[in-house]
Motif scaffolding. Structure first.
Motif, short mmCIF file in Angstrom:
data_model
loop_
_atom_site.label_atom_id
_atom_site.label_comp_id
_atom_site.label_asym_id
_atom_site.label_seq_id
_atom_site.Cartn_x
_atom_site.Cartn_y
_atom_site.Cartn_z
N THR A 169 2.42 -31.83 69.18
CA THR A 169 1.04 -32.16 68.81
C THR A 169 0.26 -32.66 70.03
O THR A 169 -0.96 -32.50 70.10
CB THR A 169 1.02 -33.26 67.72
OG1 THR A 169 2.02 -32.96 66.75
CG2 THR A 169 -0.33 -33.34 67.05
N ARG A 189 -2.21 -30.37 71.77
CA ARG A 189 -3.55 -30.21 71.22
C ARG A 189 -4.51 -31.29 71.73
O ARG A 189 -5.72 -31.07 71.80
CB ARG A 189 -3.49 -30.24 69.69
CG ARG A 189 -2.71 -29.08 69.10
CD ARG A 189 -3.39 -27.74 69.40
NE ARG A 189 -2.64 -26.62 68.86
CZ ARG A 189 -1.83 -25.86 69.56
NH1 ARG A 189 -1.67 -26.09 70.86
NH2 ARG A 189 -1.19 -24.86 69.00
N GLY A 225 -5.61 -29.87 74.93
CA GLY A 225 -6.11 -28.50 74.86
C GLY A 225 -5.30 -27.48 75.62
O GLY A 225 -5.86 -26.55 76.22
N ASP A 259 2.39 -20.05 71.82
CA ASP A 259 1.75 -21.32 71.46
C ASP A 259 2.39 -21.95 70.23
O ASP A 259 1.71 -22.50 69.38
CB ASP A 259 0.25 -21.12 71.24
CG ASP A 259 -0.51 -22.45 71.28
OD1 ASP A 259 0.02 -23.42 71.83
OD2 ASP A 259 -1.64 -22.49 70.76
N THR A 268 2.81 -29.17 65.09
CA THR A 268 1.92 -29.03 66.23
C THR A 268 0.45 -29.12 65.83
O THR A 268 -0.37 -29.75 66.52
CB THR A 268 2.16 -27.70 66.95
OG1 THR A 268 3.51 -27.65 67.39
CG2 THR A 268 1.24 -27.53 68.15
N GLU A 269 0.08 -28.51 64.70
CA GLU A 269 -1.32 -28.44 64.31
C GLU A 269 -1.81 -29.64 63.50
O GLU A 269 -2.91 -29.61 62.93
CB GLU A 269 -1.58 -27.15 63.50
CG GLU A 269 -1.21 -25.87 64.24
CD GLU A 269 -2.00 -25.70 65.53
OE1 GLU A 269 -3.11 -26.28 65.65
OE2 GLU A 269 -1.53 -24.99 66.42
#
Length: 339
Positions: free
Chosen positions: A38, A41, A44, A95, A336-337
């Motif tokens: 995570t 993110r 970026g 990714d 991750t998201e």
């Protein structure tokens, strides 16, 4: 008061954790959403950008900590780093989190080529695979924020690492068909672990153990005691002898092995969201600190802010008074998201 923009901690994470361990007053319960990829993110970048790039791993974890101010940074990308350093193939999607490709030992269906196990050698954490880059990341994080927040380095437990050397299904089959081969795999994995935790500690970081395949969802408690527990205990004893405490996370259902996890020497049990953390408090909370177990997917990934708040309040109400202490945490690494 606007919580997100105006509320400030009164203590640093290290001050909070140190006082909590001593039974002294603290400003709030420690909180550790288990942030892995995570962190990509937050700055970026793609998850695959972490491969072979300790500086970027460090940058992401430092940025995530500075944004959220949780109470422990765990330098982590995936569970395969040690197995990869021992020769297994790991696939890195563009990714997404890495996954096991081809185990280093390609067993035939009859399990007749077990002599390949004898050729395995422990990994050198300063030379092999991506281990040197993870150590670099740990050193950078410690230098940057180590005076205010504890820093952990992820270590994959011996039994789980063994599954990445021959494949999970093959390892489970071997527990029944050739126990000696499983012990050989666990022993060489343990030797890799011992070398790696020494390097992690030398980097100024505390090892944090994950042994996903030791879950009762995968093997029975009886097999855990036979094949996993002895090697976990040796590893934890070694870490203790180095003056560090140990958090142990085993995924999935674990209530049948909590007593054994305590016997292994763990100082803190990270309880997965599939387990009943109130039951954990009742059974072993008088001997070990507990952490957990807000759902990483259903709540943290898919839920609303209000869902997260309600889940957090619920788990705090259950376990805030656990005798050896409680850390509010996700039940496993955040997807991750996770927003």
């Amino acid at each position: 008061m606007n919580f997100m923009t105006e509320w400030k901690d009164e203590m640093t994470a290290i001050e909070r954790m140190t006082a909590y361990a001593k039974g002294e007053d603290i400003d709030r319960l420690p909180c550790v959403p288990v942030v892995g990829n995570t962190a990509a993110r937050v700055i970026g970048v793609k998850v695959s950008d972490f491969r072979g790039n300790g500086e970027l791993i460090a940058k992401a974890h430092i940025a995530a900590y500075k944004l959220f101010h949780y109470d422990n940074i765990r330098v982590f990308t995936d569970l395969y780093t040690q197995a990869e350093a021992m020769g297994s193939e790991v696939i890195y999607p563009e990714d997404e989190t890495a996954y096991l490709g081809q185990p280093v030992i390609k067993l035939d269906p009859r399990l007749s080529n077990l002599d390949e196990i004898d050729k395995l050698r422990p990994a050198d954490p300063y030379k092999d695979g991506n281990l040197p880059e993870h150590l670099k990341a740990m050193r950078i994080v410690v230098d940057a924020v180590g005076k205010e927040v504890p820093v952990g380095g992820a270590v994959t437990g011996p039994f789980t690492n063994s599954s990445f050397l021959v494949g999970a299904e093959n390892l489970v089959r071997l527990t029944l068909k050739n126990p000696e081969a499983v012990h050989k795999l666990c022993q060489v994995s343990l030797e890799s672990n011992l070398r790696y935790v020494d390097a992690v500690i030398d980097a100024g970081v505390t090892p944090s153990l994950t042994d996903a395949m030791s879950s009762s969802t995968v093997i029975s408690p009886r097999l855990f005691r036979k094949f996993s527990l002895p090697y976990l205990k040796k590893l934890i004893d070694h870490i203790h002898n180095k003056g560090k405490k140990v958090t142990l996370h085993i995924c999935g259902k674990t209530d049948g092995i909590w007593e054994d996890m305590v016997k292994a020497g763990a100082d803190c049990l990270s309880i997965d969201n599939d387990a009943d953390i109130l039951k954990a408090k009742e059974l072993v909370g008088d001997r070990v600190m507990l952490m957990g177990n807000v759902r990483p997917s259903e709540t943290m990934l898919e839920g609303t802010v209000d869902d997260v708040r309600k889940a957090t309040v619920e788990v705090v109400r259950k376990v805030y008074d656990s005798p050896k202490g409680f850390i509010v945490a996700s039940g496993c690494s955040l997807p991750t998201e996770t927003p």
